[in-house]
Design a protein around this motif. Structure first.
Motif, mmCIF file in Angstrom:
data_model
loop_
_atom_site.group_PDB
_atom_site.id
_atom_site.type_symbol
_atom_site.label_atom_id
_atom_site.label_comp_id
_atom_site.label_asym_id
_atom_site.label_seq_id
_atom_site.Cartn_x
_atom_site.Cartn_y
_atom_site.Cartn_z
ATOM 1 N N TYR A 301 0.837 -1.207 0.000
ATOM 2 C CA TYR A 301 0.000 0.000 0.000
ATOM 3 C C TYR A 301 0.872 1.259 0.000
ATOM 4 N N THR A 302 1.959 1.219 0.763
ATOM 5 C CA THR A 302 2.894 2.350 0.780
ATOM 6 C C THR A 302 3.438 2.625 -0.621
ATOM 7 N N VAL A 303 3.791 1.571 -1.343
ATOM 8 C CA VAL A 303 4.290 1.721 -2.713
ATOM 9 C C VAL A 303 3.208 2.316 -3.615
ATOM 10 N N ASP A 304 1.981 1.831 -3.493
ATOM 11 C CA ASP A 304 0.885 2.355 -4.313
ATOM 12 C C ASP A 304 0.645 3.835 -4.039
ATOM 13 N N VAL A 305 0.652 4.213 -2.768
ATOM 14 C CA VAL A 305 0.423 5.620 -2.402
ATOM 15 C C VAL A 305 1.545 6.504 -2.925
ATOM 16 N N MET A 306 2.788 6.049 -2.787
ATOM 17 C CA MET A 306 3.909 6.836 -3.291
ATOM 18 C C MET A 306 3.838 6.966 -4.811
ATOM 19 N N ASP A 307 3.428 5.901 -5.499
ATOM 20 C CA ASP A 307 3.247 5.982 -6.952
ATOM 21 C C ASP A 307 2.226 7.062 -7.297
ATOM 22 N N MET A 308 1.113 7.095 -6.568
ATOM 23 C CA MET A 308 0.078 8.095 -6.837
ATOM 24 C C MET A 308 0.584 9.508 -6.570
ATOM 25 N N MET A 309 1.233 9.710 -5.442
ATOM 26 C CA MET A 309 1.731 11.048 -5.105
ATOM 27 C C MET A 309 2.757 11.522 -6.122
ATOM 28 N N SER A 310 3.615 10.614 -6.551
ATOM 29 C CA SER A 310 4.649 10.978 -7.526
ATOM 30 C C SER A 310 4.026 11.318 -8.876
ATOM 31 N N GLN A 311 3.033 10.525 -9.305
ATOM 32 C CA GLN A 311 2.358 10.815 -10.566
ATOM 33 C C GLN A 311 1.669 12.171 -10.520
ATOM 34 N N ILE A 312 0.998 12.458 -9.401
ATOM 35 C CA ILE A 312 0.300 13.739 -9.264
ATOM 36 C C ILE A 312 1.283 14.899 -9.336
#
Length: 325
Positions: A301-312
């Motif tokens: 989940y941490t990886v998924d959240v970081m992926d989202m924040m980075s994409q944004i």
């Protein structure tokens, strides 16, 4: 289970809460490392910690340290993560765990290479209320998930030297409070969103002051997130299903939720855990993960959240100094 020896890297608010959590369990931190040695000495005296390092990097070479809790500013995390993981230490790292997905990918690879546990100290993944709500959701009595709505707004004075607005300290709403909101969203969604659109307003320093985010995953579940560092909002989350909805306030360290059932409007209060014990739950889950009893750290989940924040942030074109090198 073995009693593990914890070191804190950093002496700020979270480190104090960690030391207090240990005391509540009848234990003490083993050691403390800090850039300012005098602060480390004072911290050790306050909590009866036996070991203070002369240099901050000495903690990585101490063979007696099992787990390091990193609570320094998040733009410093990757440098400490590299050293700690390469030295074979298990690491619980304060949020946001890194600045971006590339840094996190490097840290995850190092953890795997050195056969150690890496995790983000995200309270949402460890508070008992979230585990209890998952049991209710998985029972099917609420039906399929449809929408998640998130609010998190703080009012911070316009002090541009403060870490909240300071670009050199990786300030901004996304990495400070957005990580909570998106972790909440990810906890309840069936999979990571693959469609994300957003808007941003910047503080005078060039970091994100407020943002609105729309997300949708392959299961057609949707989420909205509203963030602000200069306008107070309730810390509120609403999770809407076919047969009812869940409301949570003060969700980062939540201890209760209210379910309203669509058919007749009756409500049910769900309670589990205690806000005051948030750090104890993190410590307990981390030690179970290190011992191999079970994996409760939710690094995926941490990886998924970081992926989202980075994409944004890439969509915004917003970078921190470390990312411009």
């Amino acid at each position: 289970m073995k009693e593990y020896r914890w070191a804190t890297l950093g002496c700020g608010i979270i480190a104090n809460q960690l030391a207090q959590a240990m005391e509540a369990k009848g234990r003490r931190l083993y050691s403390v490392a800090n850039r300012t040695h005098d602060k480390a000495v004072d911290f050790a005296d306050k909590y009866g910690i036996e070991k203070v390092y002369d240099k901050i990097d000495d903690v990585f070479e101490d063979e007696d340290v099992d787990i390091i809790y990193i609570s320094t500013p998040h733009n410093t995390h990757i440098n400490y993560l590299r050293k700690a993981l390469a030295a074979g230490k298990h690491v619980l790292c304060e949020k946001s765990i890194t600045l971006n997905d590339e840094e996190l990918g490097e840290a995850v690879a190092l953890a795997e290479e050195n056969h150690v546990i890496l995790a983000e100290a995200m309270t949402i993944f460890h508070m008992p209320i979230y585990k209890k709500l998952n049991e209710i959701i998985e029972s099917g009595r609420l039906g399929a998930l449809s929408l998640v709505q998130m609010n998190f707004g703080s009012y911070k004075e316009y002090d541009m030297e403060n870490r909240f607005f300071n670009r050199s300290l990786a300030g901004g709403a996304m990495l400070d409070i957005g990580v909570y909101a998106l972790s909440f969203v990810r906890w309840f969604l069936s999979s990571k969103p693959d469609q994300i659109v957003s808007q941003v307003t910047y503080a005078p320093t060039g970091v994100d002051e407020k943002a609105s985010i729309l997300l949708k995953n392959p299961e057609e579940e949707m989420a909205t997130v509203i963030l602000s560092l200069h306008a107070k909002q309730p810390k509120r989350g609403t999770i809407s299903f076919e047969k009812g909805y869940i409301e949570m306030f003060e969700y980062p360290r939540g201890e209760s939720a209210v379910i309203t059932y669509t058919e007749d409007g009756h409500t049910e209060v769900i309670e589990a855990g205690a806000t005051a014990d948030a750090l104890q739950y993190e410590v307990e889950d981390m030690e179970m993960a290190v011992s191999g009893e079970r994996d409760e750290m939710h690094l995926d989940y941490t990886v998924d959240v970081m992926d989202m924040m980075s994409q944004i942030r890439r969509d915004w074109g917003m970078k921190y100094p470390e990312e411009e090198k």
